[in-house]
Design a protein around this motif. Sequence first.
Motif, PDB file in Angstrom:
ATOM      1  N   ASN A   1       0.826  -1.206   0.000  1.00  0.00           N
ATOM      2  CA  ASN A   1       0.000   0.000   0.000  1.00  0.00           C
ATOM      3  C   ASN A   1       0.866   1.264   0.000  1.00  0.00           C
ATOM      4  O   ASN A   1       0.813   2.082   0.908  1.00  0.00           O
ATOM      5  CB  ASN A   1      -0.938  -0.003   1.212  1.00  0.00           C
TER       6      ASN A   1
ATOM      7  N   VAL B   1      -4.200  -1.025  -8.681  1.00  0.00           N
ATOM      8  CA  VAL B   1      -4.995  -2.194  -8.306  1.00  0.00           C
ATOM      9  C   VAL B   1      -6.266  -1.753  -7.579  1.00  0.00           C
ATOM     10  O   VAL B   1      -6.216  -0.871  -6.722  1.00  0.00           O
ATOM     11  CB  VAL B   1      -4.163  -3.130  -7.402  1.00  0.00           C
ATOM     12  N   LYS B   2      -7.395  -2.368  -7.940  1.00  0.00           N
ATOM     13  CA  LYS B   2      -8.613  -2.254  -7.147  1.00  0.00           C
ATOM     14  C   LYS B   2      -8.629  -3.476  -6.235  1.00  0.00           C
ATOM     15  O   LYS B   2      -8.845  -4.595  -6.695  1.00  0.00           O
ATOM     16  CB  LYS B   2      -9.842  -2.235  -8.061  1.00  0.00           C
ATOM     17  N   SER B   3      -8.380  -3.227  -4.968  1.00  0.00           N
ATOM     18  CA  SER B   3      -8.122  -4.336  -4.051  1.00  0.00           C
ATOM     19  C   SER B   3      -9.304  -5.295  -3.972  1.00  0.00           C
ATOM     20  O   SER B   3     -10.463  -4.886  -3.833  1.00  0.00           O
ATOM     21  CB  SER B   3      -7.778  -3.810  -2.659  1.00  0.00           C
ATOM     22  N   TYR B   4      -8.967  -6.576  -4.118  1.00  0.00           N
ATOM     23  CA  TYR B   4      -9.900  -7.704  -4.123  1.00  0.00           C
ATOM     24  C   TYR B   4     -10.795  -7.724  -5.384  1.00  0.00           C
ATOM     25  O   TYR B   4     -11.780  -8.442  -5.430  1.00  0.00           O
ATOM     26  CB  TYR B   4     -10.732  -7.751  -2.842  1.00  0.00           C
ATOM     27  N   GLU B   5     -10.390  -6.954  -6.399  1.00  0.00           N
ATOM     28  CA  GLU B   5     -11.049  -7.041  -7.704  1.00  0.00           C
ATOM     29  C   GLU B   5     -10.064  -7.569  -8.743  1.00  0.00           C
ATOM     30  O   GLU B   5     -10.236  -8.657  -9.277  1.00  0.00           O
ATOM     31  CB  GLU B   5     -11.607  -5.680  -8.128  1.00  0.00           C
ATOM     32  N   ASP B   6      -9.005  -6.778  -9.042  1.00  0.00           N
ATOM     33  CA  ASP B   6      -8.003  -7.224 -10.013  1.00  0.00           C
ATOM     34  C   ASP B   6      -6.624  -7.394  -9.379  1.00  0.00           C
ATOM     35  O   ASP B   6      -5.607  -7.467 -10.057  1.00  0.00           O
ATOM     36  CB  ASP B   6      -7.922  -6.258 -11.198  1.00  0.00           C
TER      37      ASP B   6
ATOM     38  N   VAL C   1      -3.404   2.641  -5.306  1.00  0.00           N
ATOM     39  CA  VAL C   1      -4.776   2.528  -5.808  1.00  0.00           C
ATOM     40  C   VAL C   1      -4.892   2.871  -7.289  1.00  0.00           C
ATOM     41  O   VAL C   1      -5.918   2.608  -7.911  1.00  0.00           O
ATOM     42  CB  VAL C   1      -5.750   3.412  -4.997  1.00  0.00           C
ATOM     43  N   SER C   2      -3.835   3.461  -7.870  1.00  0.00           N
ATOM     44  CA  SER C   2      -3.854   3.719  -9.317  1.00  0.00           C
ATOM     45  C   SER C   2      -3.538   2.449 -10.095  1.00  0.00           C
ATOM     46  O   SER C   2      -3.723   2.411 -11.308  1.00  0.00           O
ATOM     47  CB  SER C   2      -2.842   4.812  -9.676  1.00  0.00           C
TER      48      SER C   2
ATOM     49  N   LYS D   1     -10.905 -11.953 -13.336  1.00  0.00           N
ATOM     50  CA  LYS D   1     -11.145 -10.517 -13.520  1.00  0.00           C
ATOM     51  C   LYS D   1     -10.136  -9.932 -14.505  1.00  0.00           C
ATOM     52  O   LYS D   1     -10.507  -9.164 -15.408  1.00  0.00           O
ATOM     53  CB  LYS D   1     -11.051  -9.795 -12.176  1.00  0.00           C
TER      54      LYS D   1
END
Length: 393
Positions: A329, A337-342, A334-335, A373
Amino acid sequence: MKKMLISSFDMEVGGVERSLLSMLGHFDYEAYEVDLHLHSHTGDLFADLPSKAKLLPELKAYKTFRKSIVQNIKDKQFPIVLARLLAKYRVAYCKSAESGYKQMQYMWRYTLPFLPALKQEYDVAISYLWPHDFVAEKVQAKIKIAWIHTDFSTIETDKVLDLKVWKQFNHIVAVSEECKQAFLRKYPSLADKTTVVENIRSPKLIENQANEPLESRMAKDNRFKIVTVARLSHAKGIDRAVQAFKYLKAKGHSNIAWYVVGYGGDEEMLQSLIQENNLENDFLLVGKKMNPYPYIKAADLYVQPSRYEGKAVTICEAQILAKPVLITNYPTAVSQVKSYEDGVICEASIEGIASGIEEMLHNSGLRSQLTSKCKSINYHNEKELEKLYELMN
């Protein structure tokens, strides 16, 4: 047809250099006549430069930046040697782990009077890699554009000196929105000229290169394989990865191996750390690889343990190859990875990395979900170049 210059350092194996190759590979050569200036005509990626970009002759004075002070003395580059010694002296008492950034700034500033300028005048000049003094001071162009590949909130630079250079550019391009915002927190006065153009990606090329043969050691390794592709430097956090791996082994996770593809100044320190913790057969520095993609393809998990990033090219490349991704982190995470998505973003610490890996080890369903995903996402982004064309016009 507009005449433009793109300037960078060399073509050593790295994310910035690969992103430059992708940009050059997708450029509109019908509308722009492109000259490419490299300070040094070296690097394993040098042969991959597209022929449509005209490579300018190497200038001896700029090649000195890749040579040691001793070598420059042998080459009788005495003014440049003096400038570099002065820069070294100025940061001698700096305790920051990344004081090299300041030293690089001072080295350029003190060396500039001894460096030749380009005679050609351009419609557009792009400085692709910091420091941007060369394009700022030694190139004539109607429009000047400077690129940001790193998180400026996490590195120590001379802000006064930096601003003198930034103000000579019409546009400043960050590789992500978070990278832009981090930059503007440090330099709020530059908001009007700062924008975002993401690194250009070539998914089909990456997928094709990933199918090339893998070196036998990893190909025969039946353990759960973690892969990281990174420069061996403080910023990339490989030292934290070694410590996290030691923690996992101590908890009984014996059937795992971690392969790190890359090279850099921290290699000797990291090898010592690996040996001290008896991890020689499990945590493996495989060195510089022209093609890292077969390693990523063979991974069960891709991990980026960085302390900071602008926007790491390798993370997106792992996603293109549909790998479950774990990143720390850091401020611009956040630019990427969308955490727990991709992918998954873990705490930026030794314990956080170990905990994140452990979750991935135990949860094959999560790994499958992340892979699915990534397979559903279209990673082509050639249209990003349209943003650059708008700035140039």
